[in-house]
Scaffold this motif. Structure first.
Motif, short mmCIF file in Angstrom:
data_model
loop_
_atom_site.label_atom_id
_atom_site.label_comp_id
_atom_site.label_asym_id
_atom_site.label_seq_id
_atom_site.Cartn_x
_atom_site.Cartn_y
_atom_site.Cartn_z
N GLU A 1 -0.57 3.10 4.22
CA GLU A 1 -1.61 2.38 3.62
C GLU A 1 -2.23 3.62 2.43
O GLU A 1 -2.60 4.70 2.30
CB GLU A 1 -2.73 1.96 4.14
N LEU A 2 -3.05 2.91 1.75
CA LEU A 2 -3.80 3.69 0.80
C LEU A 2 -5.57 2.63 0.02
O LEU A 2 -5.33 1.02 0.86
CB LEU A 2 -3.21 3.32 -0.66
N GLY A 3 -6.57 3.20 -0.44
CA GLY A 3 -7.27 2.58 -1.18
C GLY A 3 -6.90 3.18 -2.51
O GLY A 3 -7.41 3.98 -3.10
N VAL A 4 -7.80 2.29 -3.02
CA VAL A 4 -7.80 2.36 -4.86
C VAL A 4 -8.95 1.19 -5.06
O VAL A 4 -9.46 0.34 -4.67
CB VAL A 4 -6.07 1.78 -5.27
N ALA B 1 -3.19 1.93 -11.41
CA ALA B 1 -2.95 2.55 -9.99
C ALA B 1 -2.50 1.85 -9.56
O ALA B 1 -1.41 1.76 -8.69
CB ALA B 1 -3.65 3.51 -9.74
N GLN B 2 -3.00 0.55 -8.95
CA GLN B 2 -2.19 -0.96 -8.71
C GLN B 2 -1.35 -1.86 -9.08
O GLN B 2 -0.38 -1.67 -8.42
CB GLN B 2 -3.68 -2.38 -8.68
N ALA B 3 -0.63 -1.33 -10.23
CA ALA B 3 0.16 -1.27 -10.51
C ALA B 3 1.33 -0.71 -10.14
O ALA B 3 2.73 -1.10 -10.04
CB ALA B 3 0.16 -2.04 -12.29
N LEU B 4 0.77 0.72 -10.24
CA LEU B 4 1.89 1.75 -9.68
C LEU B 4 2.30 1.36 -8.27
O LEU B 4 3.62 1.53 -7.90
CB LEU B 4 1.60 3.09 -10.16
N TYR B 5 1.47 1.06 -7.87
CA TYR B 5 2.15 0.86 -6.01
C TYR B 5 2.51 -1.09 -5.71
O TYR B 5 2.75 -0.36 -5.03
CB TYR B 5 0.15 0.71 -5.46
N GLU C 1 0.95 -4.25 -1.16
CA GLU C 1 0.34 -5.81 -0.72
C GLU C 1 -1.08 -5.06 -1.20
O GLU C 1 -1.58 -4.57 -0.19
CB GLU C 1 0.90 -6.24 -0.25
N LEU C 2 -1.58 -6.35 -1.42
CA LEU C 2 -3.22 -5.88 -1.59
C LEU C 2 -3.50 -6.64 0.55
O LEU C 2 -3.25 -7.74 0.56
CB LEU C 2 -4.29 -6.83 -2.23
N GLU C 3 -4.29 -6.28 1.25
CA GLU C 3 -4.80 -6.72 1.67
C GLU C 3 -6.21 -6.46 2.54
O GLU C 3 -6.93 -7.50 3.50
CB GLU C 3 -4.76 -5.61 3.36
N LEU D 1 -10.18 -1.21 -3.08
CA LEU D 1 -9.19 -2.26 -2.91
C LEU D 1 -8.01 -1.60 -1.67
O LEU D 1 -8.37 -0.74 -1.72
CB LEU D 1 -8.36 -2.75 -3.40
N LEU D 2 -7.78 -2.25 -0.48
CA LEU D 2 -6.78 -1.68 0.91
C LEU D 2 -5.75 -2.33 0.43
O LEU D 2 -5.67 -3.39 0.82
CB LEU D 2 -7.33 -2.30 2.27
N MET D 3 -4.84 -1.62 0.09
CA MET D 3 -3.44 -1.98 -0.24
C MET D 3 -2.52 -1.20 1.31
O MET D 3 -2.96 0.24 1.58
CB MET D 3 -3.12 -1.36 -1.76
N ALA D 4 -1.14 -1.23 0.82
CA ALA D 4 -0.32 -0.94 2.00
C ALA D 4 1.10 -1.41 1.77
O ALA D 4 1.41 -2.52 1.00
CB ALA D 4 -0.58 -1.42 3.21
N ARG D 5 2.10 -1.10 1.93
CA ARG D 5 3.87 -1.28 2.32
C ARG D 5 4.24 -0.79 3.84
O ARG D 5 3.81 -0.05 3.87
CB ARG D 5 4.08 -0.35 1.30
#
Length: 187
Positions: free
Chosen positions: A125-128, A135-139, A145-147, A164-168
Motif C-alpha cells: 500500500e502507498l499514499g500519493v 506517480a499514479q500512472a506508474l503505480y 488501484e485507488l482505494e 490518495l490511498l492506493m494498494a496492490r
C-alpha cells in the motif's frame, strides 16, 4: 554489462549525504512528507535503523549514477501488528533530472519482485498526492488501484493537499503443491 546508467542497490548509512542532496530539491520533497532543509544525521540514523537483520523484511533501495544517489524506493513494514505482517508500505523519490527516464519503473520492478517472490507479501500500500499524476500512472502500471482519498491530508507549501490511498494485491499469491517425486514408497 547493463545498458542502464544506474545501479540499484540497498541503501546504507553512508548514503545520508546523497539523501540530503536529493531531498533538498523542492520538486522532490514537496511530493513526500519531507520538510525543507534535510539533516544528514537524521538520514544516517534512519538508514542505520533499516540495516539488514534476520528479522527485518524492510528493503530500501537507491539508484546510483556515477557515485551519486539519484533515487530511492522502499518497502517498509506497516507497524508492529502481527495481523498485518502480510502488508508492506511503499515509498519512492526520484531526483528531478532522472524523472521520466525509466528509473521509477526499474525500482518498482525490483520492489515488486522482492515483495512477491521473496517475502510473499499479499498487500503493498502507498499514499500519493492527488495531483501527482505521473506517480499514479506508474503505480497503476504495477497493478495498484485507488482505494480512497484523504482530504486535506498534508500541508504543502502553505496549502492543504489531498492524498490518495492506493494498494496492490499479489497477482498470484504463493501456493504449495504437494509433490510425491523423490518420496519413499508408502508401506
Amino acid at each position: 554489462m547493463s545498458d542502464t546508467p544506474w545501479i540499484l542497490r540497498r541503501a546504507r548509512p553512508a548514503d545520508a549525504d546523497g539523501f540530503v542532496r536529493m531531498m533538498q530539491e523542492p520538486a522532490v520533497y514537496s511530493q513526500l512528507l519531507q520538510l525543507p532543509f534535510p539533516d544528514a544525521e537524521m538520514w544516517r540514523a534512519r538508514l542505520a535503523a533499516q540495516q539488514v537483520t534476520g528479522h527485518n523484511p524492510e528493503l530500501h533501495l537507491v539508484a546510483e549514477v556515477q557515485g551519486e544517489i539519484v533515487a530511492s524506493a522502499g518497502l517498509h513494514p506497516t507497524g508492529p501488528h502481527l495481523r498485518r505482517r502480510h502488508v508492506m508500505s511503499l515509498g519512492m523519490s526520484v531526483s528531478v533530472p532522472w524523472q521520466g527516464r525509466g528509473l521509477g519503473t526499474a525500482l518498482m520492478q525490483a520492489l515488486m519482485d522482492y515483495a512477491d517472490n521473496w517475502l510473499g507479501v499479499l498487500r503493498v500500500e502507498l499514499g500519493v498526492y492527488a495531483d501527482n499524476l505521473r506517480a499514479q500512472a506508474l503505480y497503476r502500471k504495477f497493478g495498484f488501484e485507488l482505494e480512497g482519498r484523504q482530504r486535506a491530508y498534508a500541508l504543502r507549501d502553505g496549502q492543504f493537499v489531498d492524498s490518495l490511498l492506493m494498494a496492490r494485491l499479489h497477482p498470484e499469491p504463493p501456493r504449495w503443491t504437494a509433490s510425491t517425486e523423490g518420496e519413499p514408497p508408502r508401506a
